[in-house]
Enzyme design. Structure first.
Site, mmCIF file in Angstrom:
data_model
loop_
_atom_site.group_PDB
_atom_site.id
_atom_site.type_symbol
_atom_site.label_atom_id
_atom_site.label_comp_id
_atom_site.label_asym_id
_atom_site.label_seq_id
_atom_site.Cartn_x
_atom_site.Cartn_y
_atom_site.Cartn_z
ATOM 1 N N PHE A 1 64.546 40.730 27.949
ATOM 2 C CA PHE A 1 63.975 41.481 28.890
ATOM 3 C C PHE A 1 64.522 43.200 27.510
ATOM 4 O O PHE A 1 63.955 43.629 27.950
ATOM 5 C CB PHE A 1 64.964 42.279 30.042
ATOM 6 C CG PHE A 1 66.774 42.414 29.851
ATOM 7 C CD1 PHE A 1 66.754 43.567 29.464
ATOM 8 C CD2 PHE A 1 67.199 41.370 29.273
ATOM 9 C CE1 PHE A 1 67.958 44.258 29.558
ATOM 10 C CE2 PHE A 1 68.552 41.931 29.376
ATOM 11 C CZ PHE A 1 69.081 43.627 29.659
ATOM 12 N N LYS B 1 55.423 34.722 26.743
ATOM 13 C CA LYS B 1 55.899 34.043 28.045
ATOM 14 C C LYS B 1 57.308 35.823 28.319
ATOM 15 O O LYS B 1 58.276 34.916 27.215
ATOM 16 C CB LYS B 1 56.457 32.866 28.350
ATOM 17 C CG LYS B 1 56.772 32.537 29.886
ATOM 18 C CD LYS B 1 57.833 32.544 30.638
ATOM 19 C CE LYS B 1 59.509 33.621 30.012
ATOM 20 N NZ LYS B 1 59.905 34.457 30.909
ATOM 21 N N CYS C 1 70.679 43.558 20.974
ATOM 22 C CA CYS C 1 71.257 42.243 20.238
ATOM 23 C C CYS C 1 72.345 42.402 18.787
ATOM 24 O O CYS C 1 72.690 41.992 18.300
ATOM 25 C CB CYS C 1 70.293 41.138 19.856
ATOM 26 S SG CYS C 1 68.977 41.729 18.432
ATOM 27 N N GLU D 1 79.561 38.022 24.852
ATOM 28 C CA GLU D 1 79.221 38.934 24.498
ATOM 29 C C GLU D 1 78.642 39.999 25.896
ATOM 30 O O GLU D 1 78.331 38.965 26.650
ATOM 31 C CB GLU D 1 77.271 38.674 24.004
ATOM 32 C CG GLU D 1 76.690 39.813 24.067
ATOM 33 C CD GLU D 1 74.558 39.031 23.950
ATOM 34 O OE1 GLU D 1 74.586 38.090 23.833
ATOM 35 O OE2 GLU D 1 74.385 39.857 22.848
HETATM 36 P P1 NAD Z 1 67.738 35.364 28.898
HETATM 37 O O1 NAD Z 1 68.199 34.200 27.457
HETATM 38 O O2 NAD Z 1 67.989 34.836 29.856
HETATM 39 O O3 NAD Z 1 66.098 35.113 28.421
HETATM 40 C C1 NAD Z 1 65.134 34.973 27.560
HETATM 41 C C2 NAD Z 1 64.173 34.119 28.185
HETATM 42 O O4 NAD Z 1 64.409 33.265 28.103
HETATM 43 C C3 NAD Z 1 63.087 34.805 28.852
HETATM 44 O O5 NAD Z 1 62.126 35.164 28.454
HETATM 45 C C4 NAD Z 1 63.213 34.340 30.008
HETATM 46 O O6 NAD Z 1 62.661 33.705 30.722
HETATM 47 C C5 NAD Z 1 63.481 32.766 29.583
HETATM 48 N N1 NAD Z 1 64.890 31.877 30.584
HETATM 49 C C6 NAD Z 1 66.010 32.383 31.002
HETATM 50 N N2 NAD Z 1 66.353 31.315 31.332
HETATM 51 C C7 NAD Z 1 65.906 30.277 31.421
HETATM 52 C C8 NAD Z 1 65.604 28.729 30.808
HETATM 53 N N3 NAD Z 1 67.025 28.509 32.001
HETATM 54 N N4 NAD Z 1 65.711 27.960 30.699
HETATM 55 C C9 NAD Z 1 64.345 28.155 30.145
HETATM 56 N N5 NAD Z 1 63.851 29.719 29.361
HETATM 57 C C10 NAD Z 1 63.986 30.688 30.351
HETATM 58 O O7 NAD Z 1 68.136 36.843 27.383
HETATM 59 P P2 NAD Z 1 68.141 38.045 27.948
HETATM 60 O O8 NAD Z 1 68.719 38.167 29.212
HETATM 61 O O9 NAD Z 1 66.166 38.310 28.367
HETATM 62 O O10 NAD Z 1 68.028 38.730 26.517
HETATM 63 C C11 NAD Z 1 69.338 39.345 26.190
HETATM 64 C C12 NAD Z 1 70.081 38.291 25.069
HETATM 65 O O11 NAD Z 1 68.944 38.111 24.162
HETATM 66 C C13 NAD Z 1 71.054 38.985 24.801
HETATM 67 O O12 NAD Z 1 71.833 37.490 24.717
HETATM 68 C C14 NAD Z 1 70.950 39.498 23.523
HETATM 69 O O13 NAD Z 1 72.059 39.242 22.522
HETATM 70 C C15 NAD Z 1 69.902 38.597 22.922
HETATM 71 N N6 NAD Z 1 68.768 39.072 22.174
HETATM 72 C C16 NAD Z 1 68.842 38.556 20.688
HETATM 73 C C17 NAD Z 1 67.981 39.122 19.878
HETATM 74 C C18 NAD Z 1 67.871 38.278 18.129
HETATM 75 O O14 NAD Z 1 67.018 38.782 17.583
HETATM 76 N N7 NAD Z 1 69.167 37.823 17.677
HETATM 77 C C19 NAD Z 1 67.717 40.186 19.820
HETATM 78 C C20 NAD Z 1 67.159 40.671 21.033
HETATM 79 C C21 NAD Z 1 67.844 40.673 22.100
#
Ligand code: NAD
Length: 501
Positions: free
Chosen positions: A150, A174, A282, A384
């Protein structure tokens, strides 16, 4: 409430068929303003089938012609940047300048993709043996998938699809179900730029949609950006099904402040890097490692008035510096961490809870919080938090500070603030992190370099965008050609050393 959002499959908007919808909120108001469909595995299969059908023609399209669509896409992104930034701010909560900033970083990747014909040039060796030449080319994989978080609804998808498409793959994206509108707009504009139907598809959804992408045999590679728990699952499942996977995950980025640092610049850097985008980056700095008590005391003294003066407001207020966090759950989780810090013995110097904005009483606002005297065993240090919370750890020496950074489970970014060239050089060599800043708090590489963390901040081998991104989305092929000399040799039943082929 406005109309429900749609998927985008085979060049057109497609209404959700699963019957499952999720509210999409404006976090500044705490109100749902639309709904997003959650795709069933059959709907995802339709998107994959469209991408699969589009692959032969698209991969055979000359790279320069593919790039010409990227040029047009770039122009459209600039022409629509105000509208896209507004969509980001409305669903994510970040300020409009910040939303434009992330779009700009995404456009940089599109610009890299504009040069794909040059980047895809192969290698050629003449005369590897008598009258034999070898050349290598890189070819696209097929259908590739992207699963995005997000916190950067435009930039992170654009870390992926411009490079994937320009190298000749077809794509199924997605996006996050929490703020998908700006991402859908990108896909519309890509088609306005002339992309053929099926090359780029978007399905909204949650776990069911993701699981289809992970198991479907027609998907050859998966790019994921999101939290570590989900990323590890995606990596394991994707690899189990024989796919190439890059999963960029969570972080706890440290900034070491040395006694010789320019303290005002370090404080400016910490304010932007810890509280910008409400800490939902992140690459946010969430730990300041002060080398020596004097440094820690000065940091606290200078940070406190700056944090208290941060303008916490909705994106519609042009003076806003700190918007709301993304959901009610996120707000409650962050408040829980602040309480745990207090309970576990850290000093809460600025408490960002209990913020209320007139006219936005239901918004998910938090002010900036600052903890001092944090130790490595506390949850606010280990986890985090992903919110506007900065913790200060006091280290007695540079070596102790470096050990702290290297012992942490995450290794996305790390920074040092110092005027000492020796310390900076030592840090860049020995720190266990994928992206390193010297007097730069958020060292996000430009698009023609590559982005990726170490340790549990990333699973997989290739970083994202730049040449690493190109390598992830292509496979090499080495071709050896004999130029007939007219001399009859007969069949060869054994290898010969290269020079005597
Ligand atoms: P999230 O892991 O909740 O969601 C990411 C994606 O995974 C979404 O599209 C979501 O629909 C999907 N998803 C969620 N739960 C799932 C499951 N159980 N099974 C399969 N798919 C699933 O992450 P978020 O809250 O949207 O984003 C924040 C996180 O992303 C933080 O931890 C941040 O550090 C990380 N992030 C990392 C980077 C990087 O480059 N390392 C960049 C941006 C964000």
């Amino acid at each position: 409430m406005t109309e429900k959002l749609t998927h985008f499959i085979d060049g057109q908007h497609v209404e959700g068929q699963s019957g499952n919808f999720q509210d999409v909120f404006n976090p500044a108001k705490g109100e749902a303003h639309t709904q997003v469909p959650l795709a069933s595995s059959d709907e995802v299969k339709a998107a994959i089938a469209s991408a699969h059908a589009a692959f032969p023609a698209w991969s055979a399209t000359p790279p320069a012609k593919r790039a010409s669509i990227m040029y047009k896409f770039r122009e459209l992104l600039y022409a629509h940047q105000d509208e896209i930034a507004e969509l980001v701010s409305k669903e994510h909560g970040k300020t409009v300048p910040d939303a434009k900033g992330e779009l700009g970083r995404g456009i940089e990747v599109v610009e890299f993709a504009c040069g794909i014909a040059h980047a895809l040039k192969g290698d050629f060796s003449e005369s590897v043996a008598s009258r034999i030449d070898t050349h290598t080319i890189r070819q696209p994989l097929g259908v590739v998938a992207g699963i995005t978080p997000f916190n950067f609804p435009t930039m992170v998808p654009m870390w992926m699809f411009p490079v994937a498409i320009a190298t000749g793959n077809t794509f199924v994206l997605k996006p996050s179900e929490r703020d998908p509108s700006s991402t859908i707009r990108l896909v519309e504009l890509l088609h306005e730029a002339g992309l053929p139907p099926g090359v780029m598809n978007l399905v909204n959804g949650g776990k069911e949609a993701v699981d289809e992408l992970l198991s479907n045999p027609d998907v050859k590679a998966v790019s994921f950006v999101g939290s570590t728990g989900v990323g590890e699952y995606i990596y394991t499942e994707g690899c189990k099904h024989g796919k190439r996977v890059q999963a960029l995950c969570g972080a706890k980025n440290h900034m070491i402040v040395m006694p010789d640092a320019d303290m005002d610049k370090a404080v400016d850097a910490l304010i932007g890097a810890a509280y910008g985008s409400a800490g939902e980056r992140c690459m946010a700095i969430s730990v300041a490692v002060a080398v020596g008590d004097e440094v820690a005391d000065e940091l606290v003294e200078k940070l406190v008035p700056r944090i208290k003066a941060l303008k916490v407001a909705p994106y519609t207020d042009e003076a806003a510096e700190l918007g709301p966090v993304v959901t009610k759950d996120a707000k409650e989780r962050i408040e829980g961490y602040i309480q745990s810090g207090v309970d576990q013995g850290a000093t809460l110097v600025v408490d960002g809870r209990d913020v209320s904005i007139d006219g936005h009483e239901n918004g998910y606002f938090l002010g900036g919080s600052l903890f001092d005297n944090v130790t490595a065993d506390m949850d606010i240090y280990k986890d985090e938090i992903f919110g506007p919370v900065l913790v200060i750890v006091r280290a007695e020496s540079y070596e102790a500070g470096l050990k702290l950074v290297n012992d942490h489970e995450y290794g996305n970014g790390a920074a040092i603030f110092t005027r000492d060239g020796d310390a900076a050089h030592d840090f860049t060599h020995r720190v266990q992190a994928g992206m390193v800043g010297v007097n730069v708090p958020i060292p996000v590489p430009v698009a023609y370099h590559s982005f990726g963390g170490w340790k549990r901040s990333m699973f997989g081998d290739h970083d994202i965008h730049g040449m690493e991104g190109l390598r992830f989305y292509t496979k090499p092929k080495a071709i050896t050609t004999r130029w007939p000399s007219g001399i009859k040799e007969g069949a060869l039943f054994h290898f010969k050393a290269g020079k005597d082929h």
